[in-house]
Design an enzyme around this catalytic site. Structure first.
Site, PDB file in Angstrom:
ATOM      1  CE  LYS A 309     -74.388 -24.837  34.637  1.00 14.28           C
ATOM      2  NZ  LYS A 309     -75.765 -24.857  34.933  1.00 14.28           N
ATOM      3  CB  CYS A 403     -95.056 -59.198  34.076  1.00 12.10           C
ATOM      4  SG  CYS A 403     -93.710 -59.657  35.174  1.00 12.10           S
ATOM      5  CB  CYS A 421     -95.759 -57.072  37.375  1.00 12.63           C
ATOM      6  SG  CYS A 421     -96.474 -58.723  37.546  1.00 12.63           S
ATOM      7  CB  CYS A 427     -94.848 -61.699  39.715  1.00 13.36           C
ATOM      8  SG  CYS A 427     -93.552 -61.054  38.662  1.00 13.36           S
TER       9      CYS A 427
END
Ligand code: IVH
Length: 688
Positions: A309, A403, A421, A427
């Site tokens: 890997k 917010c 929010c 807003c």
């Protein structure tokens, strides 16, 4: 710390990382970090068997079994591979095989594709079943979904295939498709997939195969299994499979010496950076099938193959600050600002932190040195913290509770990791975000207003919601800084033209949570009008294609809000389309007008456009001449054609204009045009 405490700590952490990966879809650490921790735990458990526990993460056999598909037993178990990150360990494998074989051994080196494993069963040259790995013994029957994958042949070419055989491989989602899908998911408020592998695995487990078909999965096959197969080597089996039309990678190589193998690995690690799909290593397999049989397998993995890997490319840099951004749906996303650092060819300054759980789990703090990694995403992610360099006196990073834009107290919905929010109508970023979505190209396609202008209009009190757009006064627009008469008249023209945008796109433009472009189209076709949609019960809503309980609830919630109903009424009065227009299909709408098509288009391939022109009574022409009525112009249209059209006064129209000519709710393409080009370009690459 005692060994016992260490074992317990590792188990606890690994369980949590597993939960984040499989349940939350947001891996917190890189695969390598996970594998390393798991290995450490394995070693401790071997050294201290008295602490063995059947519930330890080391005992967990990975399984993708779900109860939504029929579980079927694999005729031949689907084993996984032992893997290593160390060339020394790979050398041990090489030496062991060479010793046991007692002479020179041929190996096949392949890329290790990072997708989800599948077994395809062919009987008499026809695909009869496709089964996931499941727990290795039983897998989910996902045949209907796999049939939608174009690189999986349903009927084989040639006639020299065994009457029954299985071929195993990896289903993956190309980066390009993954990015688009995630952008669409974020647009409509769905959590994005963490990486292309999860996206491929999630898509394969969808119930509706027509949705699977739109996701454009692809497949590479790398292991033929069956009885009495007519091959002597693995290489030969894959070459044969390729000749039957099965998709086998052309990046595999035959290696005869240890140096060959190392060169392949080094080359592949370079090559993969330019590939359009994810790979996470190379697989080294013994070529001769009789030697494979001799070497046999352990309980979990064959002893004739091993995966090496690659370490994900990562960089270490300082976390300067964390910003919280608010999206159109109100989701609050933490974004890290970093000291600029080079990673995989670009300078990284910002990284995603996903959500509050992620911050808490990583315990990242301002001033920490953090590891960043890219995983097919445009934005890199933080995968860990270098605790040894943590500054003294640092404090845990708190997720905000209000917010950052309007101050409202944030809320969390059940079953979701994000904080929201709730102040939808007050807003600012949510208001502007909804307007920007409404005017975007795939929605109302209003030119002349971008995010910047929308913000300017909002800040100057001229728009507070999408309906205000249709009350805009050109004189006031022209008076704003950076705008003028020309911009104002462009905007007004574009708004007027948007009255012809078909209902399905108007519905998408409203920005109802979880209602993306395709869903909006299905709903528009099913209900025919907004009135019918608004009056539909939850039971009626789920009758439409691809609408489940979640989307139905979101639609009901949206129409239950009086504010939304008021906005819709105003949009109706402004003259927008709220019903599917009469289909004019088969009629002579284009009245014999002639078209030349040039360039690529967003919603239709060129063949689809040609077919539409025929169907609606137009004529297709190959070259622009004085007989041409319209030049249908897409991205990268030929400059010579454009110049000629201008010279001869041929009208240039866009895909939108063309759809408007057809009055076209019913017209939708596969949107393949652009992608095909991208794919064919990258297929040109050659290895080493
Ligand atoms: S061979 C019995 N070849 O990696 C051997 N596997 O981590 C069967 N994988 O389960 C596997 N690319 O899903 C093989 N070129 C490749 C592969 C590959 C990806 C996957 C496969 C396997 C997993 C092990």
């Amino acid at each position: 710390m005692s060994p016992r405490e260490k074992i317990e700590e590792l188990r606890k952490k690994l369980n949590e990382y597993n939960r984040l990966y499989y349940v939350e879809n947001t891996p917190a650490i890189s695969d390598m970090q996970f594998d390393m921790m798991l290995k450490e735990l394995q070693q401790l458990e071997t050294a201290y068997p008295q602490y063995a526990d059947p519930n330890s993460p080391t005992q967990r056999v990975g399984s993708d079994l779900t109860n939504r598909f029929e579980a079927v037993r694999h005729r031949y178990p689907m084993m996984s591979l032992s893997n290593t990150y160390s060339l020394d360990e790979l050398r041990e494998f090489y030496d062991r095989v060479v010793n046991e074989a007692g002479g020179e051994v041929e190996f096949v080196c392949e890329l290790k594709f990072d997708g989800t494993a599948i077994s395809l069963i062919y009987e008499n040259g026809r695909l009869v079943q496709a089964v996931t790995r499941g727990d290795g013994t039983m897998g989910d029957d996902v045949t209907a979904n796999v049939r939608t994958i174009r690189s999986v042949p349903l009927v084989l070419e040639g006639d020299d295939w065994p009457p029954y055989f299985e071929i195993r491989g990896e289903i993956y989602m190309p980066y390009e498709v993954f990015r688009k899908l995630n952008a669409e998911r974020e647009e409509i408020g769905e959590a994005p997939f963490a990486n292309p592998r999860n996206a491929a695995a999630g898509t394969l487990k969808l119930q509706n195969s027509s949705v699977v078909a739109t996701r454009r999965l692809e497949c590479f096959l790398y292991n033929v299994v069956g009885e009495e197969l007519p091959f002597r080597s693995h290489w030969e089996s894959l070459e044969k499979a390729r000749s039957w039309g099965l998709r086998v990678s052309d990046k595999m190589r035959l290696c005869h010496t240890w140096d060959d193998i190392v060169r392949y690995i080094e080359g592949a690690d370079e090559l993969r950076k330019g590939l359009p799909y994810a790979t996470d290593g190379a697989v080294v397999k013994v070529n001769r099938l009789d030697l494979q049989r001799e070497l046999g397998s352990t309980a979990k993995a064959p002893r004739w193959a091993v995966a090496y890997k690659f370490k994900a490319e990562e960089a270490l840099t300082e976390l300067l600050s964390v910003e919280f951004s608010v999206g159109r749906t109100g989701a609050v996303t933490p974004v890290a600002n970093l000291a600029p650092v080079q990673l995989a060819g670009t300078t990284v300054k910002r990284a995603s932190l996903h959500n509050a759980d992620q911050i808490a789990l990583l315990d990242v703090r301002i001033g920490d040195k953090v590891y960043v990694e890219k995983g097919g995403e445009i934005i890199p992610k933080i995968t860990g913290v270098d605790l040894s360099s943590r500054p003294v006196g640092s404090i845990p990073l708190e997720f905000i509770s209000n917010c950052p834009k309007c101050g409202a107290k944030l809320e969390r919905y059940e079953g979701e990791a994000a904080w929201y929010c709730p102040n939808t109508s007050g807003c600012p970023p949510q208001i502007v975000g909804r307007i920007v979505h409404f005017i975007s190209r795939k929605a109302m396609n209003i030119e002349g207003i971008g995010e910047e202008t929308a913000t300017l209009l909002y800040e100057n009190g001229m728009i507070r919601d999408i309906a205000d757009l249709y009350d805009l006064d050109p004189v006031r627009i022209a008076s704003l800084p950076r705008l003028g008469d020309k911009s104002a008249s462009n905007i007004m023209e574009s708004l007027a033209a948007s009255r012809n945008v078909p209902f399905s796109r108007v519905l998408y433009a409203l920005g109802i949570r979880f209602v993306g472009e395709t869903t909006a189209r299905n709903i528009a076709e099913h209900f025919g009008s907004l009135d019918a949609l608004m009056n539909a019960s939850a039971e009626e809503l789920v009758q439409a294609d691809e609408v489940g309980d979640k989307i139905a609830a979101s639609l009901r919630e949206y129409f239950a809000d009086p504010e939304n109903v008021r906005i819709i009424d105003r949009l109706r009065r402004a003259g927008l389309q709220f019903a599917v227009q009469e289909r004019k299909r088969g009629t002579d709408v284009l009245g014999g007008a002639s078209f030349v098509i040039s360039g690529t288009f967003r919603r239709h391939s060129r063949d689809e456009l040609k077919a539409l022109i025929d169907e609606y009574g137009g004529r297709n022409l190959a070259a622009v001449s004085s007989n041409t009525d319209y030049l249908l112009e897409g991205a990268n249209a030929g400059p010579a054609k454009l110049a000629k059209a201008d010279k001869l006064g041929v009208k240039r129209i866009s895909e939108d204009d063309f759809e408007a000519m057809l009055g076209a709710d019913a017209v939708h393409g596969s949107g393949e045009a652009d992608e095909n080009i991208a794919v064919s370009n990258v297929r040109q690459q050659s290895l080493f």
